[in-house]
Design a protein around this motif. Structure first.
Motif, PDB file in Angstrom:
ATOM      1  N   ALA A   1       7.758   1.888   3.155  1.00 30.99           N
ATOM      2  CA  ALA A   1       6.762   0.572   2.538  1.00 30.99           C
ATOM      3  C   ALA A   1       8.613  -0.540   3.360  1.00 30.99           C
ATOM      4  O   ALA A   1       8.337  -1.879   3.383  1.00 30.99           O
ATOM      5  CB  ALA A   1       7.007   0.679   1.346  1.00 30.99           C
ATOM      6  N   ALA A   2       9.609   0.060   3.160  1.00 30.49           N
ATOM      7  CA  ALA A   2      10.686  -0.973   3.704  1.00 30.49           C
ATOM      8  C   ALA A   2      10.656  -1.632   5.049  1.00 30.49           C
ATOM      9  O   ALA A   2      11.112  -2.372   4.689  1.00 30.49           O
ATOM     10  CB  ALA A   2      12.423  -0.039   2.944  1.00 30.49           C
ATOM     11  N   GLU A   3      10.106  -0.505   5.579  1.00 31.03           N
ATOM     12  CA  GLU A   3      10.417  -1.285   7.325  1.00 31.03           C
ATOM     13  C   GLU A   3       9.205  -2.373   7.387  1.00 31.03           C
ATOM     14  O   GLU A   3       9.238  -3.226   8.071  1.00 31.03           O
ATOM     15  CB  GLU A   3       9.649   0.170   7.865  1.00 31.03           C
ATOM     16  N   PHE A   4       7.730  -2.302   6.660  1.00 33.03           N
ATOM     17  CA  PHE A   4       6.989  -3.214   6.527  1.00 33.03           C
ATOM     18  C   PHE A   4       7.839  -4.103   5.876  1.00 33.03           C
ATOM     19  O   PHE A   4       6.960  -5.423   6.391  1.00 33.03           O
ATOM     20  CB  PHE A   4       5.101  -2.870   6.075  1.00 33.03           C
ATOM     21  N   TYR A   5       8.083  -4.030   4.699  1.00 33.30           N
ATOM     22  CA  TYR A   5       8.681  -5.224   3.714  1.00 33.30           C
ATOM     23  C   TYR A   5       9.742  -6.205   4.827  1.00 33.30           C
ATOM     24  O   TYR A   5       9.606  -7.387   4.983  1.00 33.30           O
ATOM     25  CB  TYR A   5       9.571  -5.025   2.820  1.00 33.30           C
ATOM     26  N   ARG A   6      10.232  -5.402   5.522  1.00 33.46           N
ATOM     27  CA  ARG A   6      11.510  -6.198   6.321  1.00 33.46           C
ATOM     28  C   ARG A   6      10.359  -7.164   7.365  1.00 33.46           C
ATOM     29  O   ARG A   6      10.926  -7.794   7.377  1.00 33.46           O
ATOM     30  CB  ARG A   6      12.596  -5.156   6.535  1.00 33.46           C
ATOM     31  N   LYS A   7       9.468  -6.150   8.222  1.00 35.31           N
ATOM     32  CA  LYS A   7       8.810  -7.075   9.293  1.00 35.31           C
ATOM     33  C   LYS A   7       8.151  -7.877   8.531  1.00 35.31           C
ATOM     34  O   LYS A   7       8.741  -9.524   8.880  1.00 35.31           O
ATOM     35  CB  LYS A   7       7.636  -6.475  10.231  1.00 35.31           C
ATOM     36  N   ALA A   8       7.712  -8.234   6.965  1.00 36.15           N
ATOM     37  CA  ALA A   8       7.633  -9.773   7.215  1.00 36.15           C
ATOM     38  C   ALA A   8       8.384 -10.319   5.927  1.00 36.15           C
ATOM     39  O   ALA A   8       7.529 -11.995   5.852  1.00 36.15           O
ATOM     40  CB  ALA A   8       6.621  -9.108   5.587  1.00 36.15           C
ATOM     41  N   ALA A   9       9.322  -9.998   5.081  1.00 38.59           N
ATOM     42  CA  ALA A   9      10.753 -10.196   5.147  1.00 38.59           C
ATOM     43  C   ALA A   9      11.016 -11.235   6.435  1.00 38.59           C
ATOM     44  O   ALA A   9      11.351 -12.833   5.856  1.00 38.59           O
ATOM     45  CB  ALA A   9      11.371 -10.008   3.953  1.00 38.59           C
ATOM     46  N   ASP A  10      11.515 -10.974   7.399  1.00 37.12           N
ATOM     47  CA  ASP A  10      12.214 -11.781   8.646  1.00 37.12           C
ATOM     48  C   ASP A  10      11.068 -12.654   8.522  1.00 37.12           C
ATOM     49  O   ASP A  10      11.990 -13.377   9.407  1.00 37.12           O
ATOM     50  CB  ASP A  10      12.712 -10.920   9.507  1.00 37.12           C
ATOM     51  N   ALA A  11      10.169 -12.942   8.357  1.00 35.10           N
ATOM     52  CA  ALA A  11       9.034 -13.625   9.158  1.00 35.10           C
ATOM     53  C   ALA A  11       8.957 -14.776   8.460  1.00 35.10           C
ATOM     54  O   ALA A  11       8.218 -15.494   8.203  1.00 35.10           O
ATOM     55  CB  ALA A  11       7.777 -13.391   9.427  1.00 35.10           C
ATOM     56  N   GLY A  12       9.572 -14.350   6.810  1.00 34.45           N
ATOM     57  CA  GLY A  12       9.449 -15.523   5.958  1.00 34.45           C
ATOM     58  C   GLY A  12       9.085 -15.524   4.630  1.00 34.45           C
ATOM     59  O   GLY A  12       8.419 -16.730   3.725  1.00 34.45           O
ATOM     60  N   HIS A  13       8.436 -13.853   4.485  1.00 31.38           N
ATOM     61  CA  HIS A  13       7.284 -14.141   3.526  1.00 31.38           C
ATOM     62  C   HIS A  13       8.028 -13.277   1.560  1.00 31.38           C
ATOM     63  O   HIS A  13       8.708 -12.873   1.624  1.00 31.38           O
ATOM     64  CB  HIS A  13       6.374 -12.655   3.672  1.00 31.38           C
TER      65      HIS A  13
ATOM     66  N   GLN B   1       0.553  -1.110   0.289  1.00 30.02           N
ATOM     67  CA  GLN B   1       0.010  -0.417  -0.045  1.00 30.02           C
ATOM     68  C   GLN B   1       0.848   1.249  -0.129  1.00 30.02           C
ATOM     69  O   GLN B   1       0.927   2.140  -0.902  1.00 30.02           O
ATOM     70  CB  GLN B   1      -1.251   0.190   1.369  1.00 30.02           C
ATOM     71  N   LEU B   2       1.555   1.152   0.931  1.00 22.81           N
ATOM     72  CA  LEU B   2       2.586   2.647   0.605  1.00 22.81           C
ATOM     73  C   LEU B   2       3.474   2.399  -0.308  1.00 22.81           C
ATOM     74  O   LEU B   2       3.888   4.178  -0.561  1.00 22.81           O
ATOM     75  CB  LEU B   2       3.854   2.483   1.797  1.00 22.81           C
ATOM     76  N   ALA B   3       3.982   1.833  -0.533  1.00 24.11           N
ATOM     77  CA  ALA B   3       4.882   1.971  -1.493  1.00 24.11           C
ATOM     78  C   ALA B   3       4.136   1.791  -3.293  1.00 24.11           C
ATOM     79  O   ALA B   3       4.821   2.715  -3.576  1.00 24.11           O
ATOM     80  CB  ALA B   3       5.649  -0.493  -2.109  1.00 24.11           C
ATOM     81  N   ASN B   4       2.899   1.615  -2.996  1.00 28.68           N
ATOM     82  CA  ASN B   4       2.282   1.946  -4.258  1.00 28.68           C
ATOM     83  C   ASN B   4       1.462   3.096  -4.190  1.00 28.68           C
ATOM     84  O   ASN B   4       0.895   3.837  -5.555  1.00 28.68           O
ATOM     85  CB  ASN B   4       1.263   1.031  -4.474  1.00 28.68           C
ATOM     86  N   GLY B   5       1.534   4.046  -2.680  1.00 29.23           N
ATOM     87  CA  GLY B   5       0.948   4.679  -2.800  1.00 29.23           C
ATOM     88  C   GLY B   5      -1.445   5.004  -3.647  1.00 29.23           C
ATOM     89  O   GLY B   5      -1.370   5.753  -3.386  1.00 29.23           O
ATOM     90  N   ASP B   6      -1.375   3.552  -2.445  1.00 32.83           N
ATOM     91  CA  ASP B   6      -3.078   3.322  -2.672  1.00 32.83           C
ATOM     92  C   ASP B   6      -3.363   3.750  -1.768  1.00 32.83           C
ATOM     93  O   ASP B   6      -3.420   2.867  -0.533  1.00 32.83           O
ATOM     94  CB  ASP B   6      -3.347   1.825  -2.375  1.00 32.83           C
TER      95      ASP B   6
END
Length: 116
Positions: free
Chosen positions: A58-70, A44-49
């Motif tokens: 967006a990078a902060e939220f991606y990192r949280k999800a990425a660290d969880a294996g997403h 949502q943040l990366a696309n401005g939706d």
């Protein structure tokens, strides 16, 4: 026979003293749900939706999800690192996250990793 029984009894006693670190199904579901929510917020943040476009957030939220294996979050975080969007451009970090996603079968991550 007695030796086997004694060994088994000692094994069971020692295992009973060790706290279980195996996640329960409900905690695994919560982790997956949280990772998915973090990923969607990142998208949502990366696309401005519905919100102002903000790659750093967006990078902060991606990192949280990425660290969880997403896997998708790992791919998107790698893309941000590759292109310097919201984070300092860093090909090593991009390769790290593309590799994580590629190991989960993401074909685009496999392609981008090969192209770095």
């Amino acid at each position: 026979m007695r030796v086997s029984f004694l060994f088994l009894a000692l094994s069971l006693v020692s295992l009973a003293d060790v706290p279980s670190k195996v996640p329960t199904p409900s905690s695994i579901d919560r982790q997956r749900t949280q990772a998915e929510e973090n990923y969607r917020r990142g998208v949502q943040l990366a696309n401005g939706d519905g919100v102002p476009k903000n790659y750093a957030a967006a990078a902060e939220f991606y990192r949280k999800a990425a660290d969880a294996g997403h896997a998708a979050a790992q791919y998107d975080l790698a893309y941000l690192y590759e292109n310097g969007l919201g984070v300092a451009q860093d090909s090593k970090q991009a390769a790290f996250w593309y590799r994580k996603s590629a190991e989960q079968g993401d074909a685009e991550a496999q392609n981008n990793l090969g192209a770095l």
